[in-house]
Every structure is written in C-alpha cells, then in structure tokens.
Scaffold this motif. Structure first.
Motif, PDB file in Angstrom:
ATOM      1  N   PHE A   1     -19.942   6.200  43.980  1.00 30.02           N
ATOM      2  CA  PHE A   1     -19.061   5.087  43.647  1.00 30.02           C
ATOM      3  C   PHE A   1     -19.321   4.615  42.217  1.00 30.02           C
ATOM      4  N   TYR A   2     -20.591   4.407  41.866  1.00 31.49           N
ATOM      5  CA  TYR A   2     -20.919   3.915  40.532  1.00 31.49           C
ATOM      6  C   TYR A   2     -20.995   5.038  39.502  1.00 31.49           C
ATOM      7  N   ALA A   3     -21.240   6.267  39.958  1.00 30.79           N
ATOM      8  CA  ALA A   3     -21.178   7.394  39.033  1.00 30.79           C
ATOM      9  C   ALA A   3     -19.763   7.551  38.492  1.00 30.79           C
ATOM     10  N   LYS A   4     -18.765   7.279  39.324  1.00 28.26           N
ATOM     11  CA  LYS A   4     -17.376   7.373  38.883  1.00 28.26           C
ATOM     12  C   LYS A   4     -17.112   6.450  37.702  1.00 28.26           C
ATOM     13  N   ASN A   5     -17.621   5.220  37.770  1.00 19.92           N
ATOM     14  CA  ASN A   5     -17.434   4.295  36.658  1.00 19.92           C
ATOM     15  C   ASN A   5     -17.994   4.876  35.366  1.00 19.92           C
ATOM     16  N   SER A   6     -19.171   5.490  35.474  1.00 23.04           N
ATOM     17  CA  SER A   6     -19.827   6.045  34.290  1.00 23.04           C
ATOM     18  C   SER A   6     -19.051   7.227  33.723  1.00 23.04           C
ATOM     19  N   PHE A   7     -18.569   8.107  34.589  1.00 25.19           N
ATOM     20  CA  PHE A   7     -17.863   9.289  34.091  1.00 25.19           C
ATOM     21  C   PHE A   7     -16.477   8.945  33.559  1.00 25.19           C
ATOM     22  N   LEU A   8     -15.845   7.922  34.122  1.00 25.61           N
ATOM     23  CA  LEU A   8     -14.585   7.457  33.539  1.00 25.61           C
ATOM     24  C   LEU A   8     -14.817   6.951  32.126  1.00 25.61           C
ATOM     25  N   CYS A   9     -15.937   6.269  31.920  1.00 19.29           N
ATOM     26  CA  CYS A   9     -16.286   5.786  30.587  1.00 19.29           C
ATOM     27  C   CYS A   9     -16.600   6.961  29.661  1.00 19.29           C
TER      28      CYS A   9
ATOM     29  N   CYS B   1     -16.890  -0.819  31.639  1.00 20.40           N
ATOM     30  CA  CYS B   1     -15.522  -1.332  31.561  1.00 20.40           C
ATOM     31  C   CYS B   1     -15.148  -1.665  30.124  1.00 20.40           C
ATOM     32  N   VAL B   2     -16.023  -2.390  29.430  1.00 19.31           N
ATOM     33  CA  VAL B   2     -15.751  -2.775  28.038  1.00 19.31           C
ATOM     34  C   VAL B   2     -15.703  -1.549  27.137  1.00 19.31           C
ATOM     35  N   LEU B   3     -16.639  -0.627  27.326  1.00 18.79           N
ATOM     36  CA  LEU B   3     -16.678   0.571  26.488  1.00 18.79           C
ATOM     37  C   LEU B   3     -15.437   1.428  26.687  1.00 18.79           C
ATOM     38  N   MET B   4     -15.003   1.563  27.938  1.00 19.55           N
ATOM     39  CA  MET B   4     -13.817   2.364  28.209  1.00 19.55           C
ATOM     40  C   MET B   4     -12.597   1.768  27.505  1.00 19.55           C
ATOM     41  N   GLY B   5     -12.435   0.457  27.608  1.00 21.39           N
ATOM     42  CA  GLY B   5     -11.326  -0.194  26.924  1.00 21.39           C
ATOM     43  C   GLY B   5     -11.410  -0.014  25.417  1.00 21.39           C
TER      44      GLY B   5
END
Length: 338
Positions: free
Chosen positions: A100-108, A191-195
């Motif tokens: 679940f949290y790995a997904k956030n990292s890889f999206l970034c 989240c901030v980095l991805m944006g």
C-alpha cells in the motif's frame, strides 16, 4: 490514555455491504489488468527502458495487494472477526500495508524519473540507468517494509489471540503516536514531490514553442489526469487516518471511541476508494510507455499483424514529429510520451 490495546464499540457489520463488492470487483478486474501490464513491461525492461523499472514495481505492489483482498473479503463477511490466527494476521497485514505504501513511493519515483529525464538528463545520469533504478526500488521496498513491520509490532502488542486483525476500531496509544510521526514520510512528502515533479514537467513543456498545441493539450490532459487520480484516490484515506490517529493521541478513551464510531464507515469507504486505484494504475501508467501502446495496437489490429505498423499510426503515437531535436533524442532514448 494508557498504552494498552483496546477496541471501540462500533458497528462492524456496516462496512460489509460496500467492502465485499468493491474488493471483489478490484480482485476480478485488477488481477488480469496488472498481469497484462507486467507481461508488456517485461519487453520494456529487456530494452533497458528505465521508466519500466518503476512501473513494474508499481504493478507488483498492486498485484501483491490484490492477492490480499480475499482475506479482506473473508474478514468483512465475518463482521471483521479474524479466525485465521495471529501469524496469518501479521503476514496479511504486512503484505497489504507494505505494498500500500510502496505504491505511494513508486508513483512519486515515476514522476521524478519523468522530471529528471526531461530537465536534468545528464546531471543525474546514474539514476537514469536500469541498475540505478533497481537499487532505488530495493531501498524503497526495504524502507517501507521496515516501517510497516514496526507499526504492526506496535499495533499487535502482546495479545496471543486475534479476535480482530488490525482493525481501525482498535486503540493503541503507542501505535497512534507512531502513525502520526511517520505520516509525512509515508504520504505527505511523496505527495508534495509528485505534484512538484509533474508541474515542473508541464512548465518545461510549455517552453517548447515548436510543440503542436494539440499535442501539448494531450500531454497536459494526461498529466492532469495522473495528478487528479492520485489526489482523489489516495488523499482521502490518508487524511482520514491522520485525523483518526492524531485525535487518539490527544483525547481520552471515551472521546476517541465516539470519534471512531462516527468516522469508522468513512475510513473504510476511503480505503475502498484507494484500493480501486489497482484497476486504474495499469490502465493509466502503462500509457507512459509508447512501445507498449504500439504492441497492444499491433496485437489488436489484424492489419498491423499483416503489414506492420502504418506510418500514420507511428506519427500519431509519439511526440517526436514536433519536438525539437534535443528533446526528440531524449524522448527516443526513454521511449515515453511525456
């Protein structure tokens, strides 16, 4: 509040009516879609396309989370009562949360790779290699798995029996402190980095005066869809969790239980919204790889199988026909559309 583990009296059966249908749809639709995406990504990795490393890890995270959904369906059907033992609870919880949290990292990381590849293609050349991307991915998995393991140990406590398995009605002061302390690392910073990365990509593309307006609109729309999907699918659940654990640290037990009872259904609803991203991810992020789209078109088109890819299709599939030479080389090397 003390440091013991306790449970709030909530309506546990209130979530089964939407959790089971959503989990079932994601399981039935998400499993073949992510497997198909992985099949296509194998060829991209053989061609040393760096972006494919991060997208492959994203699809693996999706698959591992999807494979945990039958346990969620079982738990919901039993009104969240867990009858599979403490060991199974730990294994399922660790697998589900890690991915679940790995997904956030890889999206970034996907957004970062697009940004670096377009803005700083030479300065960070070591990250623009298959070996560099693989090392970064391994570090991400180890970091996320370690944080999730610590959280589960704190949340489980010393209980020998598992009536409920890592349920949101569970109170644990130490675990609540842990969740509040890592929320920036686990979500807000990615989240901030991805944006930032995607908005910078859009800003750089705006400077390319020779790029057709139609193509620019397509790129802007595509990146806007990625950003919107991330914030709409992932943010509500993270905000609800932070709100719930923040007040568990601040309030007394009775006040916390009243709060949990009021938001319990909403937490599970936003969790279902996040899990539904397992269907959208393979459809959305696979579009970043031009050759994958081309392979799918060839597979689905009998004409393409017989005569090859038409030149008209090749022109419409990428941006190289209207991008300056320097950017053409960059896009051709990375084999992506944005």
């Amino acid at each position: 509040m003390n440091n013991t583990t306790d449970f709030c009296p909530v309506s546990l059966n209130a979530t089964k009516f939407f959790r089971i249908p959503v989990y079932t749809v994601v399981l039935v639709a998400g499993l073949p879609l992510n497997c198909l995406a992985l099949w296509a990504l194998v060829y991209q990795m053989k061609r040393s396309v760096v972006l494919s490393v991060y997208i492959t890890n994203l699809m693996l995270a999706n698959l591992l989370q999807i494979l945990m959904l039958p346990f969620g369906i079982y738990s919901s059907s039993q009104n969240h009562h867990w009858g599979l033992g403490k060991g199974a609870c730990i294994a399922v919880g660790l697998a589900f949360r890690t991915n679940f949290y790995a997904k956030n990292s890889f999206l970034c990381l996907i957004a970062m790779e697009r940004y670096i590849g377009l803005v700083y293609p030479l300065r960070f050349y070591r990250l623009q290699t298959m070996q560099g991307a693989a090392k970064v991915s391994i570090v991400v998995w180890l970091l996320v798995m370690s944080l999730c393991a610590v959280g589960i140990v704190l949340e489980m406590g010393t209980r020998a029996q598992q009536t409920y398995c890592l349920d949101f009605s569970q109170l644990n002061y130490k675990y609540a402190q842990f969740r509040v302390s890592i929320v920036a690392l686990s979500f807000f910073i990615p989240c901030v980095l991805m944006g930032f990365f995607y908005f910078r990509v859009l800003a750089e593309l705006r400077k390319v005066v020779s790029l057709e307006k139609r193509v620019k609109r397509q790129i802007y729309g595509f990146i806007s869809l990625i950003i919107a999907a991330f914030f709409l699918l992932f943010t509500p659940f993270q905000v609800m969790l932070y709100y719930r654990y923040y007040w568990e640290v601040k309030l007394s037990r009775n006040d916390v239980c009243a709060l949990v009872a009021n938001i319990y259904v909403y937490i599970h609803a936003t969790l279902c919204l996040t899990i539904s991203g397992n269907i959208l991810d393979p459809l959305l992020y696979i579009l970043l790889l031009k050759d994958v789209r081309r392979e799918f078109k060839v597979t689905l088109s009998s004409r393409a199988r017989q005569t090859g890819i038409p030149y008209k299709l090749e022109q419409q599939d990428g941006l190289t026909s209207s991008v300056p030479e320097q950017m053409q080389n960059q896009l051709r090397t990375q084999d992506v559309t944005c």
